[in-house]
Design a protein around this motif. Structure first.
Motif, PDB file in Angstrom:
ATOM      1  N   ASN A  53       0.746  -1.256  -0.094  1.00 49.83           N
ATOM      2  CA  ASN A  53      -0.076   0.010   0.148  1.00 49.83           C
ATOM      3  C   ASN A  53       0.833   1.106   0.161  1.00 49.83           C
ATOM      4  OD1 ASN A  53      -2.130  -1.495   0.079  1.00 49.83           O
ATOM      5  ND2 ASN A  53      -2.670  -1.376   2.260  1.00 49.83           N
ATOM      6  N   GLY A  54       0.555   2.310  -0.763  1.00 49.54           N
ATOM      7  CA  GLY A  54       1.003   3.464  -0.724  1.00 49.54           C
ATOM      8  C   GLY A  54       2.316   3.641  -1.682  1.00 49.54           C
ATOM      9  N   ALA A  55       2.735   2.412  -2.194  1.00 51.80           N
ATOM     10  CA  ALA A  55       3.939   2.399  -3.272  1.00 51.80           C
ATOM     11  C   ALA A  55       3.864   3.200  -4.364  1.00 51.80           C
ATOM     12  CB  ALA A  55       4.117   1.041  -3.492  1.00 51.80           C
ATOM     13  N   GLY A  56       2.880   3.661  -4.858  1.00 54.80           N
ATOM     14  CA  GLY A  56       2.607   4.389  -6.003  1.00 54.80           C
ATOM     15  C   GLY A  56       2.233   3.813  -7.344  1.00 54.80           C
TER      16      GLY A  56
HETATM   17  P1  ATP Z   1      -2.710   1.591  -2.770  1.00 53.63           P
HETATM   18  O1  ATP Z   1      -2.651  -0.127  -2.795  1.00 53.63           O
HETATM   19  O2  ATP Z   1      -2.928   1.563  -1.100  1.00 53.63           O
HETATM   20  O3  ATP Z   1      -3.888   1.784  -3.445  1.00 53.63           O
HETATM   21  P2  ATP Z   1      -0.664   2.644  -4.266  1.00 53.63           P
HETATM   22  O4  ATP Z   1       0.568   1.755  -4.458  1.00 53.63           O
HETATM   23  O5  ATP Z   1      -1.612   2.372  -5.513  1.00 53.63           O
HETATM   24  O6  ATP Z   1      -1.409   2.070  -2.866  1.00 53.63           O
HETATM   25  P3  ATP Z   1      -0.867   5.402  -4.349  1.00 53.63           P
HETATM   26  O7  ATP Z   1      -2.262   5.338  -4.379  1.00 53.63           O
HETATM   27  O8  ATP Z   1      -0.057   5.736  -5.946  1.00 53.63           O
HETATM   28  O9  ATP Z   1      -0.266   3.931  -3.906  1.00 53.63           O
HETATM   29  O10 ATP Z   1      -0.201   6.341  -3.591  1.00 53.63           O
HETATM   30  C1  ATP Z   1       1.108   6.674  -3.401  1.00 53.63           C
HETATM   31  C2  ATP Z   1       1.280   7.993  -2.434  1.00 53.63           C
HETATM   32  O11 ATP Z   1       0.783   9.182  -3.090  1.00 53.63           O
HETATM   33  C3  ATP Z   1       0.913   7.687  -1.127  1.00 53.63           C
HETATM   34  O12 ATP Z   1       1.900   7.989  -0.274  1.00 53.63           O
HETATM   35  C4  ATP Z   1      -0.202   8.523  -0.908  1.00 53.63           C
HETATM   36  O13 ATP Z   1      -0.630   8.857   0.313  1.00 53.63           O
HETATM   37  C5  ATP Z   1      -0.198   9.603  -1.879  1.00 53.63           C
HETATM   38  N1  ATP Z   1      -1.267  10.036  -2.750  1.00 53.63           N
HETATM   39  C6  ATP Z   1      -2.248   9.221  -3.193  1.00 53.63           C
HETATM   40  N2  ATP Z   1      -3.147  10.129  -3.717  1.00 53.63           N
HETATM   41  C7  ATP Z   1      -2.826  11.597  -3.467  1.00 53.63           C
HETATM   42  C8  ATP Z   1      -3.288  12.692  -4.000  1.00 53.63           C
HETATM   43  N3  ATP Z   1      -4.373  12.840  -4.342  1.00 53.63           N
HETATM   44  N4  ATP Z   1      -2.442  13.719  -3.440  1.00 53.63           N
HETATM   45  C9  ATP Z   1      -1.305  13.796  -2.764  1.00 53.63           C
HETATM   46  N5  ATP Z   1      -0.663  12.410  -2.463  1.00 53.63           N
HETATM   47  C10 ATP Z   1      -1.539  11.428  -2.664  1.00 53.63           C
END
Ligand code: ATP
Length: 258
Positions: A53-56
């Motif tokens: 989670n949160g990897a991007g």
């Molecule tokens: P998950 O499996 O939880 O969806 P993910 O790998 O898809 O995780 P992202 O949703 O791309 O991760 O988020 C990556 C980083 O960007 C996280 O630290 C999140 O808090 C941040 N983030 C996500 N959306 C926004 C936004 N709209 N504005 C600022 N930061 C954001």
């Protein structure tokens, strides 16, 4: 990075590599949460984008789909920079199934599918003939629910509709975010096998973000693991499947392993 082949707005793209990034930065308000990403997806290939989670992962998909501007580096999708032109990319054959599915609770299944015009030059398919063939071949359950409002469908049926609507645009590149989230494993496996079949039959490229890592690697050709915005592991899906310890370590530690 190799020279890009220029692609005009309505020019069909005939290259083999449909998604390619070089040192791509992706993030929000100019601040990268994904850094220096080198990623490639070819036609007919399923690539899993994995990571905690949160990897991007979602941020990467949104950038490639033209919903967020890149914050550094380069990206080409169907031969053009995605920029912030999601609508043009969609017309050219880029489909995204977002994590929240992007459905309209008050519209029926049939109405959703009527909106899914096949990408590329107009071929007169305004009545959704291709969508009907996708339903018939891959999602017969939806055929029985055509006049039901989407808000009344089960989670699995909604996800089928979201995937079916994207496939009905006959995409060259399909990006799917957390397709199996909240679904029974059997339904998730079934959806993944549909993607596998269509990818092979139609040379469609698939970029798959999945939390069910092993299920994703069962259908994928290659995979990348992101951790805190960096690629910490990449390789053939068979290698990632067979080296669980390496994969787990990439998830847990985020240490660059290969
Ligand atoms: P998950 O499996 O939880 O969806 P993910 O790998 O898809 O995780 P992202 O949703 O791309 O991760 O988020 C990556 C980083 O960007 C996280 O630290 C999140 O808090 C941040 N983030 C996500 N959306 C926004 C936004 N709209 N504005 C600022 N930061 C954001």
């Amino acid at each position: 990075m190799k020279r890009w082949r220029a692609a005009g707005r309505d020019t069909p793209f005939d290259g083999r590599t449909v998604v390619e990034t070089s040192q791509l930065g992706a993030g929000y308000a100019g601040m990268p949460v994904v850094r220096q990403l080198d990623l490639r997806v070819d036609r007919g290939e399923i690539v899993a984008l994995l990571g905690p989670n949160g990897a991007g992962k979602t941020t990467t998909l949104m950038t490639l789909a033209g919903l967020l501007p890149p914050v550094g580096g380069e990206a080409r999708i169907l031969g053009s920079p995605p920029g912030r032109r999601a609508h043009l990319l969609a017309r050219r054959g880029v489909a995204l199934v977002p994590e929240d599915r992007g459905l309209f609770p008050g519209l029926t299944v049939a109405e959703h599918l009527r909106l899914a015009r096949p990408a590329g030059p107009a071929d007169g398919d305004t009545g959704g003939r291709y969508a009907a063939s996708v339903v018939e071949e891959h999602f017969p359950e939806l055929g029985r629910l055509m006049h039901r409002a989407c808000g009344l469908l089960s989670g699995g049926e909604q996800q089928m509709l979201a995937v079916c609507r994207a496939l009905a645009t006959r995409p060259a590149v399909l990006m799917v975010d957390e397709m199996s989230l909240g679904l029974a494993p059997k339904i998730a496996e079934r959806l993944l096998s549909v993607l596998k079949r269509i990818s092979a039959d139609q040379d469609m490229a698939v970029l798959l973000v999945e939390q069910h890592v092993h299920m994703a690697l069962d259908v994928a050709d290659r995979g990348y693991v992101l951790s805190h915005g960096d690629v910490v592991l990449q390789g053939d899906a068979s290698y990632l499947r067979e080296n669980r310890a390496v994969l787990a370590s990439a998830y847990l530690g985020g240490v660059a392993l290969s």
